[in-house]
Design a protein around this motif. Structure first.
Motif, mmCIF file in Angstrom:
data_model
loop_
_atom_site.group_PDB
_atom_site.id
_atom_site.type_symbol
_atom_site.label_atom_id
_atom_site.label_comp_id
_atom_site.label_asym_id
_atom_site.label_seq_id
_atom_site.Cartn_x
_atom_site.Cartn_y
_atom_site.Cartn_z
ATOM 1 N N ARG A 160 0.843 -0.977 -0.093
ATOM 2 C CA ARG A 160 0.448 0.084 -0.471
ATOM 3 C C ARG A 160 0.987 1.260 0.244
ATOM 4 O O ARG A 160 0.763 2.195 -1.316
ATOM 5 C CB ARG A 160 -0.997 -0.268 1.141
ATOM 6 C CG ARG A 160 -1.804 0.956 1.032
ATOM 7 C CD ARG A 160 -2.834 0.719 2.615
ATOM 8 N NE ARG A 160 -3.257 1.825 3.145
ATOM 9 C CZ ARG A 160 -2.902 2.720 3.898
ATOM 10 N NH1 ARG A 160 -1.851 3.110 4.953
ATOM 11 N NH2 ARG A 160 -3.697 3.656 4.585
ATOM 12 N N ALA A 161 1.826 1.361 0.709
ATOM 13 C CA ALA A 161 3.094 2.018 0.721
ATOM 14 C C ALA A 161 3.681 2.025 -0.276
ATOM 15 O O ALA A 161 3.607 3.197 -1.142
ATOM 16 C CB ALA A 161 3.831 1.762 1.851
ATOM 17 N N ALA A 162 3.915 2.066 -1.052
ATOM 18 C CA ALA A 162 4.408 1.238 -2.258
ATOM 19 C C ALA A 162 3.652 2.293 -3.249
ATOM 20 O O ALA A 162 4.148 2.890 -4.462
ATOM 21 C CB ALA A 162 4.972 -0.086 -2.834
ATOM 22 N N GLY A 163 2.741 1.977 -3.350
ATOM 23 C CA GLY A 163 1.492 2.428 -4.310
ATOM 24 C C GLY A 163 1.823 3.786 -4.358
ATOM 25 O O GLY A 163 1.381 4.557 -5.266
ATOM 26 N N ALA A 164 1.151 4.038 -2.827
ATOM 27 C CA ALA A 164 0.843 5.712 -2.710
ATOM 28 C C ALA A 164 2.442 6.665 -3.269
ATOM 29 O O ALA A 164 1.992 7.703 -3.339
ATOM 30 C CB ALA A 164 0.678 6.074 -0.947
ATOM 31 N N LEU A 165 3.380 5.937 -2.309
ATOM 32 C CA LEU A 165 4.711 6.363 -3.109
ATOM 33 C C LEU A 165 5.043 6.780 -4.745
ATOM 34 O O LEU A 165 5.166 7.573 -5.387
ATOM 35 C CB LEU A 165 5.324 5.944 -2.616
ATOM 36 C CG LEU A 165 7.121 6.172 -2.205
ATOM 37 C CD1 LEU A 165 7.469 8.101 -1.752
ATOM 38 C CD2 LEU A 165 8.211 5.349 -1.568
ATOM 39 N N GLY A 166 4.380 5.880 -5.405
ATOM 40 C CA GLY A 166 4.397 5.699 -6.808
ATOM 41 C C GLY A 166 3.557 6.930 -7.345
ATOM 42 O O GLY A 166 4.133 7.344 -8.455
ATOM 43 N N VAL A 167 2.805 6.861 -7.346
ATOM 44 C CA VAL A 167 1.386 7.768 -7.356
ATOM 45 C C VAL A 167 2.419 9.103 -7.154
ATOM 46 O O VAL A 167 2.560 10.413 -8.022
ATOM 47 C CB VAL A 167 0.455 7.889 -6.315
ATOM 48 C CG1 VAL A 167 -0.460 9.334 -6.522
ATOM 49 C CG2 VAL A 167 -0.255 6.846 -7.018
ATOM 50 N N ALA A 168 2.911 9.800 -6.022
ATOM 51 C CA ALA A 168 3.690 10.712 -5.450
ATOM 52 C C ALA A 168 4.539 10.614 -6.444
ATOM 53 O O ALA A 168 4.868 12.024 -7.127
ATOM 54 C CB ALA A 168 3.464 10.677 -4.105
ATOM 55 N N VAL A 169 5.350 10.233 -6.903
ATOM 56 C CA VAL A 169 6.609 10.290 -7.145
ATOM 57 C C VAL A 169 6.384 10.885 -8.878
ATOM 58 O O VAL A 169 7.017 10.867 -9.769
ATOM 59 C CB VAL A 169 7.407 9.062 -6.820
ATOM 60 C CG1 VAL A 169 8.344 8.652 -7.928
ATOM 61 C CG2 VAL A 169 8.350 9.224 -5.770
ATOM 62 N N SER A 170 5.438 9.649 -8.938
ATOM 63 C CA SER A 170 4.952 9.461 -11.005
ATOM 64 C C SER A 170 4.947 11.392 -11.016
ATOM 65 O O SER A 170 4.556 11.648 -12.226
ATOM 66 C CB SER A 170 3.324 8.586 -11.098
ATOM 67 O OG SER A 170 3.803 7.099 -10.917
ATOM 68 N N ALA A 171 3.825 11.979 -10.074
ATOM 69 C CA ALA A 171 3.147 13.275 -9.557
ATOM 70 C C ALA A 171 4.492 14.637 -10.625
ATOM 71 O O ALA A 171 4.505 14.959 -11.619
ATOM 72 C CB ALA A 171 2.444 14.178 -8.759
ATOM 73 N N LEU A 172 5.561 13.678 -9.888
ATOM 74 C CA LEU A 172 6.649 14.517 -9.844
ATOM 75 C C LEU A 172 7.578 14.291 -10.511
ATOM 76 O O LEU A 172 8.312 15.214 -11.348
ATOM 77 C CB LEU A 172 8.165 14.193 -8.804
ATOM 78 C CG LEU A 172 9.225 15.639 -8.170
ATOM 79 C CD1 LEU A 172 8.699 16.719 -8.915
ATOM 80 C CD2 LEU A 172 9.942 14.637 -7.106
#
Length: 401
Positions: A310-322
């Motif tokens: 769950r954390a990895a998915g959320a982190l991936g969403v935020a990093v993708s925006a960047l």
């Protein structure tokens, strides 16, 4: 009648020209840290005459800033090539840092090599700021003494603070420590009787990782998971110092839980180390949450694996925006995330593949950061020695009898 505008150009005085040429030459030696550089290469790189280069090199050698390497022949005949490199004695930089459960102090020499690295336990919010700063000052004094024993002189100190900083001294807000408007630079400086600059821990960690991976890392994002989730950006070898880096407060779910910052659905609520532990039913007050997470994984807890995914998915969403805003080819999982990379990388990459437009023709690599949890304190020490790297004239003036 037309008024003549005053010129902004002023002639360079002889002493100013000397200082400029010395800095220019020294920078060539700093930039060539992968291999010694010869006097002829310095002349070619700077455009200065051989006699000028010889005079400057003699001055740098006399000040103890550089050393001559063993002569090496480039062929079967001719004079051997004598390379020049940075000295491992003389000026040094001191870094101080607070991370989850730990205080740290580091000394680096002019080459960037770590010469002293020390740790002490820290319990976080339960410790008043004055007590924490006293503990850091004691570690700083110990580090300065250790440096002196190796013929090193600490020329500056930098403290990596877990929060936004103003004027290189005031920690505006560090929620994980319970700090608000703590003038850490002034207080630490008074305790160790030397100036202390305060910088943001994520920015300094990114600087440390840039130096550690300089041979193959030119453009990257460093995502650091310690107290709060932050991100530093490096483009073409230059840290982007204007970026705030508060990745932990990028929204990843508009219906998500309330965050301590006052917003809802922040990345911090899903991918913070303590939040990962809490989601898995672990002890979110553990002094070293990354270690506690690893222990739960080793014990075979399915709940911690679910929380990590769950954390990895959320982190991936935020990093993708960047990544849709900045063009980089590498994401480093830094800080304590480097210790959890085995369980985070796949989920972060999954979101990047689905969300980052440029990944279709220029795939982004996700990997653990080389320095990991030690990056901020090493970056702080590197920042301190950088004053000599950029302007060796200060050291030369200090070394004058």
């Amino acid at each position: 009648m037309h008024r003549v505008a005053p010129t902004t150009d002023t002639p360079i005085r002889q002493d100013g020209l000397r200082a400029h040429n010395l800095s220019l030459t020294f920078q060539q030696i700093v930039d060539a840290r992968q291999a010694p550089i010869s006097r002829s290469e310095l002349a070619a790189g700077t455009g200065l005459t051989r006699p000028t280069i010889s005079r400057i090199v003699d001055e740098l050698l006399g000040a103890g800033l550089i050393v001559e390497a063993e002569p090496a022949r480039s062929g079967n005949s001719g004079r051997p090539r004598v390379g020049l490199g940075l000295a491992r004695t003389g000026p040094a930089g001191l870094g101080l840092d607070i991370r989850t459960g730990v205080l740290s102090a580091c000394v680096v020499d002019l080459t960037g090599a770590v010469r002293h690295l020390d740790f002490a336990a820290h319990t976080g919010r339960d410790v008043p700021p004055a007590d924490t700063l006293n503990s850091l000052a004691a570690m700083a004094r110990k580090a300065i003494a250790a440096a002196a024993a190796e013929d090193l002189t600490v020329v500056g100190a930098t403290f990596a603070a877990p929060g936004p900083v103003r004027d290189g001294s005031l920690v505006r807000f560090a929620p994980a420590l319970g700090w608000r408007d703590v003038d850490a630079g002034t207080e630490l400086g008074a305790l160790i009787s030397a100036p202390v600059v305060v910088g943001n821990d994520v920015a300094l960690a990114t600087l440390g990782e840039l130096y550690a991976g300089a041979a193959d890392l030119r453009s990257f994002v460093c995502v650091s998971g310690e107290f709060d989730i932050g991100a530093g950006v490096v483009l073409d070898g230059s840290p982007q110092r204007g970026s705030r880096g508060h990745l932990g407060h990028v929204m990843v779910d508009s219906t998500g839980p309330a965050c301590a910052c006052g917003a809802t659905g922040c990345l911090q609520s899903y991918a913070g180390l303590r939040e990962i532990l809490a989601a898995a039913g672990g002890d979110d007050s553990a002094p070293a949450p990354a270690v506690a997470i690893d222990e739960m994984v080793s014990a075979g807890s399915p709940a911690i694996l679910t929380a990590l995914d769950r954390a990895a998915g959320a982190l991936g969403v935020a990093v993708s925006a960047l990544l849709n805003l900045v063009e980089v080819d590498t994401v480093l999982l830094g800080g304590s995330y480097s210790l959890l990379a085995s369980w985070l990388t796949e989920g972060v990459e999954r979101e990047i593949r689905a969300r980052v437009l440029s990944d279709r023709w220029a795939p982004v690599q996700v990997r653990p950061a080389p320095l990991g949890p030690d990056a901020a304190v090493i970056g702080a020490a590197l920042s301190s020695i950088d004053q000599v790297r950029r302007d060796p004239n200060r050291w030369l003036a200090r070394a004058q009898p």
